[in-house]
Design an enzyme around this catalytic site. Sequence first.
Site, mmCIF file in Angstrom:
data_model
loop_
_atom_site.group_PDB
_atom_site.id
_atom_site.type_symbol
_atom_site.label_atom_id
_atom_site.label_comp_id
_atom_site.label_asym_id
_atom_site.label_seq_id
_atom_site.Cartn_x
_atom_site.Cartn_y
_atom_site.Cartn_z
ATOM 1 N N THR A 3 0.820 -1.226 0.000
ATOM 2 C CA THR A 3 0.000 0.000 0.000
ATOM 3 C C THR A 3 0.851 1.272 0.000
ATOM 4 O O THR A 3 1.898 1.317 0.641
ATOM 5 C CB THR A 3 -0.910 0.001 1.250
ATOM 6 O OG1 THR A 3 -1.693 -1.192 1.223
ATOM 7 C CG2 THR A 3 -1.816 1.214 1.306
ATOM 8 N N ILE A 24 2.038 0.108 6.748
ATOM 9 C CA ILE A 24 2.735 -1.184 6.730
ATOM 10 C C ILE A 24 2.852 -1.749 8.151
ATOM 11 O O ILE A 24 3.414 -1.121 9.048
ATOM 12 C CB ILE A 24 4.113 -1.060 6.035
ATOM 13 C CG1 ILE A 24 3.944 -0.428 4.636
ATOM 14 C CG2 ILE A 24 4.811 -2.422 5.959
ATOM 15 C CD1 ILE A 24 2.870 -1.044 3.742
ATOM 16 N N ARG A 29 -26.045 -11.831 34.227
ATOM 17 C CA ARG A 29 -26.734 -10.539 34.357
ATOM 18 C C ARG A 29 -28.232 -10.748 34.532
ATOM 19 O O ARG A 29 -28.888 -11.385 33.691
ATOM 20 C CB ARG A 29 -26.480 -9.700 33.102
ATOM 21 C CG ARG A 29 -27.155 -8.357 33.102
ATOM 22 C CD ARG A 29 -26.506 -7.433 34.098
ATOM 23 N NE ARG A 29 -27.039 -6.082 34.018
ATOM 24 C CZ ARG A 29 -26.719 -5.119 34.869
ATOM 25 N NH1 ARG A 29 -25.866 -5.367 35.862
ATOM 26 N NH2 ARG A 29 -27.226 -3.906 34.743
ATOM 27 N N ILE A 83 -25.604 -7.024 23.911
ATOM 28 C CA ILE A 83 -25.939 -7.970 24.994
ATOM 29 C C ILE A 83 -25.368 -7.488 26.323
ATOM 30 O O ILE A 83 -25.991 -7.633 27.372
ATOM 31 C CB ILE A 83 -25.437 -9.398 24.631
ATOM 32 C CG1 ILE A 83 -26.277 -9.955 23.470
ATOM 33 C CG2 ILE A 83 -25.497 -10.331 25.837
ATOM 34 C CD1 ILE A 83 -25.749 -11.237 22.868
ATOM 35 N N GLY A 129 -24.577 -1.330 28.808
ATOM 36 C CA GLY A 129 -23.603 -0.278 29.113
ATOM 37 C C GLY A 129 -22.208 -0.840 29.351
ATOM 38 O O GLY A 129 -21.202 -0.230 28.962
ATOM 39 N N GLU A 184 -6.471 -5.937 3.539
ATOM 40 C CA GLU A 184 -6.370 -7.086 2.619
ATOM 41 C C GLU A 184 -7.577 -7.222 1.695
ATOM 42 O O GLU A 184 -8.106 -8.311 1.487
ATOM 43 C CB GLU A 184 -6.114 -8.368 3.421
ATOM 44 C CG GLU A 184 -4.734 -8.319 4.043
ATOM 45 C CD GLU A 184 -4.390 -9.479 4.918
ATOM 46 O OE1 GLU A 184 -4.519 -10.616 4.431
ATOM 47 O OE2 GLU A 184 -3.982 -9.258 6.063
ATOM 48 N N GLU A 202 -15.730 -3.826 -0.472
ATOM 49 C CA GLU A 202 -16.121 -3.444 -1.840
ATOM 50 C C GLU A 202 -15.211 -4.141 -2.859
ATOM 51 O O GLU A 202 -15.685 -4.673 -3.874
ATOM 52 C CB GLU A 202 -16.035 -1.919 -2.025
ATOM 53 C CG GLU A 202 -17.073 -1.113 -1.259
ATOM 54 C CD GLU A 202 -16.745 -0.952 0.234
ATOM 55 O OE1 GLU A 202 -15.603 -1.263 0.642
ATOM 56 O OE2 GLU A 202 -17.634 -0.526 0.994
HETATM 57 C C1 LIG Z 1 -4.238 -1.251 10.393
HETATM 58 C C2 LIG Z 1 -3.890 -1.466 8.960
HETATM 59 C C3 LIG Z 1 -2.861 -2.332 8.633
HETATM 60 C C4 LIG Z 1 -2.476 -2.476 7.290
HETATM 61 N N1 LIG Z 1 -1.405 -3.278 6.997
HETATM 62 C C5 LIG Z 1 -0.932 -3.289 5.716
HETATM 63 C C6 LIG Z 1 0.262 -3.981 5.398
HETATM 64 O O1 LIG Z 1 0.899 -4.614 6.251
HETATM 65 N N2 LIG Z 1 0.709 -3.933 4.111
HETATM 66 C C7 LIG Z 1 0.055 -3.255 3.122
HETATM 67 O O2 LIG Z 1 0.533 -3.240 1.997
HETATM 68 N N3 LIG Z 1 -1.104 -2.595 3.398
HETATM 69 C C8 LIG Z 1 -1.601 -2.599 4.663
HETATM 70 N N4 LIG Z 1 -2.761 -1.922 4.956
HETATM 71 C C9 LIG Z 1 -3.442 -1.177 3.897
HETATM 72 C C10 LIG Z 1 -4.785 -1.756 3.505
HETATM 73 O O3 LIG Z 1 -4.611 -2.902 2.747
HETATM 74 C C11 LIG Z 1 -5.555 -0.630 2.785
HETATM 75 O O4 LIG Z 1 -5.943 0.308 3.791
HETATM 76 C C12 LIG Z 1 -6.755 -1.143 2.057
HETATM 77 O O5 LIG Z 1 -6.379 -1.927 0.962
HETATM 78 C C13 LIG Z 1 -7.664 0.002 1.557
HETATM 79 O O6 LIG Z 1 -6.912 0.970 0.909
HETATM 80 P P1 LIG Z 1 -7.118 2.526 1.293
HETATM 81 O O7 LIG Z 1 -7.057 2.620 2.777
HETATM 82 O O8 LIG Z 1 -6.145 3.306 0.513
HETATM 83 O O9 LIG Z 1 -8.574 2.872 0.862
HETATM 84 P P2 LIG Z 1 -9.051 3.300 -0.617
HETATM 85 O O10 LIG Z 1 -8.506 2.362 -1.603
HETATM 86 O O11 LIG Z 1 -8.781 4.743 -0.802
HETATM 87 O O12 LIG Z 1 -10.609 3.064 -0.504
HETATM 88 C C14 LIG Z 1 -11.492 4.001 0.131
HETATM 89 C C15 LIG Z 1 -12.918 3.474 -0.037
HETATM 90 O O13 LIG Z 1 -13.229 3.432 -1.434
HETATM 91 C C16 LIG Z 1 -13.661 2.131 -1.774
HETATM 92 N N5 LIG Z 1 -13.272 1.851 -3.155
HETATM 93 C C17 LIG Z 1 -12.053 1.988 -3.734
HETATM 94 N N6 LIG Z 1 -12.095 1.613 -5.013
HETATM 95 C C18 LIG Z 1 -13.371 1.223 -5.262
HETATM 96 C C19 LIG Z 1 -14.057 0.723 -6.400
HETATM 97 N N7 LIG Z 1 -13.439 0.534 -7.562
HETATM 98 N N8 LIG Z 1 -15.367 0.406 -6.280
HETATM 99 C C20 LIG Z 1 -16.020 0.583 -5.103
HETATM 100 N N9 LIG Z 1 -15.435 1.065 -3.984
HETATM 101 C C21 LIG Z 1 -14.117 1.364 -4.064
HETATM 102 C C22 LIG Z 1 -12.971 1.200 -0.780
HETATM 103 O O14 LIG Z 1 -13.633 -0.044 -0.701
HETATM 104 C C23 LIG Z 1 -13.093 2.041 0.479
HETATM 105 O O15 LIG Z 1 -14.365 1.881 1.032
HETATM 106 C C24 LIG Z 1 -3.184 -1.800 6.284
HETATM 107 C C25 LIG Z 1 -4.253 -0.963 6.612
HETATM 108 C C26 LIG Z 1 -4.610 -0.781 7.932
HETATM 109 C C27 LIG Z 1 -5.735 0.157 8.250
#
Ligand SMILES: Cc1cc2nc3c(=O)[nH]c(=O)nc-3n(C[C@H](O)[C@H](O)[C@H](O)COP(=O)(O)OP(=O)(O)OC[C@H]3O[C@@H](n4cnc5c(N)ncnc54)[C@H](O)[C@@H]3O)c2cc1C
Length: 387
Positions: free
Chosen positions: A128, A161, A273, A342, A345, A368, A372
């Site tokens: 990412t 990451i 409870r 369930i 509070g 991952e 969507e």
């Molecule tokens: C705590 C955490 C740990 C992570 N760890 C890793 C890691 O170890 N390595 C790594 O590489 N990544 C990691 N990620 C990244 C993660 O995989 C991404 O956050 C995820 O793939 C979504 O990408 P984005 O946050 O950029 O959202 P965006 O891609 O910007 O999406 C925003 C919204 O738009 C929607 N959207 C986007 N395109 C479309 C489409 N074509 N049609 C419909 N809806 C769409 C998405 O579903 C989402 O609801 C991590 C993320 C988090 C939050």
Amino acid sequence: MDNKYFLTEEELMIRDMARKFADEVVAPTVTDLDRKHLFPEDQIKQLGEMGFLGAEVPEEYGGAGLNCLSHILIMEELARHSSSLASIIDAHAGLGTQPLLKAGTEEQKQKYLVPAASGETLCAFALTEPQSGSDSGGTKTSAVLDEKTNEWVINGTKAFITNIGYAKTFLVACKTDLEAKGSRGISIIIVEEGTPGFTIGKPEEKMSNHSSYSGELSFQDCRVPKENLVGELNRGFPLMMSCVDEGRLAISAVAIGMAQGVLERATRYSKQRVAFGNPICTYQGISFKLAEMAADIEACRMMLYNVCRMKEAGLPFATEATMVKMLSSEMCVNVCDKGVQILGGYGLCEEYEVERFYRDAKLLTIGEGTSEICRMIVSGSVLKQYE
Ligand SMILES: Cc1cc2nc3c(=O)[nH]c(=O)nc-3n(C[C@H](O)[C@H](O)[C@H](O)COP(=O)(O)OP(=O)(O)OC[C@H]3O[C@@H](n4cnc5c(N)ncnc54)[C@H](O)[C@@H]3O)c2cc1C
């Protein structure tokens, strides 16, 4: 449900080992670690000694040589108490070690996979970027080969990451053919922590998984040897995606384990409870919720175990892994919601833990492959299948 008929003797033994560790070592510390945002370093070390950080890695590379379902059972049991701990292992074993396992050279396996499988080092999977999450084929981080020194020169930024601060080995997706369009021309390159030009940012302050650290990586003329290329040049994106398929199985196990943890906590609470003179579990408004939670968990669990068996049999499983990731992550969010309801509070209070599960669960529908994106993959497969 016990699923004794579905699991082999060895799988049951592994599950029981993981359950004992989770109950005796993880459960007593998880709330405190989460509150203080502390990484469960000791537990990771112990899990490494138990062989659980390289469960599926063959024994010749320092792993436990277990099958897919055994790894999944370990993840499920750990997630019954700690989503953070399970997610650290997912980022390391479900994702990070996979490119090495699938496409690493013998030298790379000896140098990076062997210490990772034993838990001596942690891996991170860096796909990412700040501008491309779902659209991960839009990777902008570049790696240009310096022919004179035989080194890759990496520039760019990665976001979110997992395992920063603890990972030693980063599997980084880089654009190596700058002219190639879309997800073409991407390669996977190993970057070791401490390489000049490679800076690791601070962990994001986030709602979920306080004990697991995720954040930015930045590369500024970072040089690594040419031999750090993993797999074929410019064919890194399909390799990364096949690793994500593996990760989706692990993330499904986290979802199912967490939902199971909430069901157990909510059930116990509902028996103790008392409201209107009776334990609340005697009211259908509560007991029917428990029934729905149990049934939803079991449906996802059986689906996941079936996909594991498909993988073990060498069958394609990418679509099914995406289906189960989509269903189990959403199931977990719903189960956590019912769990909080369930507990009333107290469901919002840290001491009762369901609050933590509720916060942690939301990550599952985002990481991952968002819900969507999973629907896009599954619908694409359905549309192709029934032409
Ligand atoms: C705590 C955490 C740990 C992570 N760890 C890793 C890691 O170890 N390595 C790594 O590489 N990544 C990691 N990620 C990244 C993660 O995989 C991404 O956050 C995820 O793939 C979504 O990408 P984005 O946050 O950029 O959202 P965006 O891609 O910007 O999406 C925003 C919204 O738009 C929607 N959207 C986007 N395109 C479309 C489409 N074509 N049609 C419909 N809806 C769409 C998405 O579903 C989402 O609801 C991590 C993320 C988090 C939050």
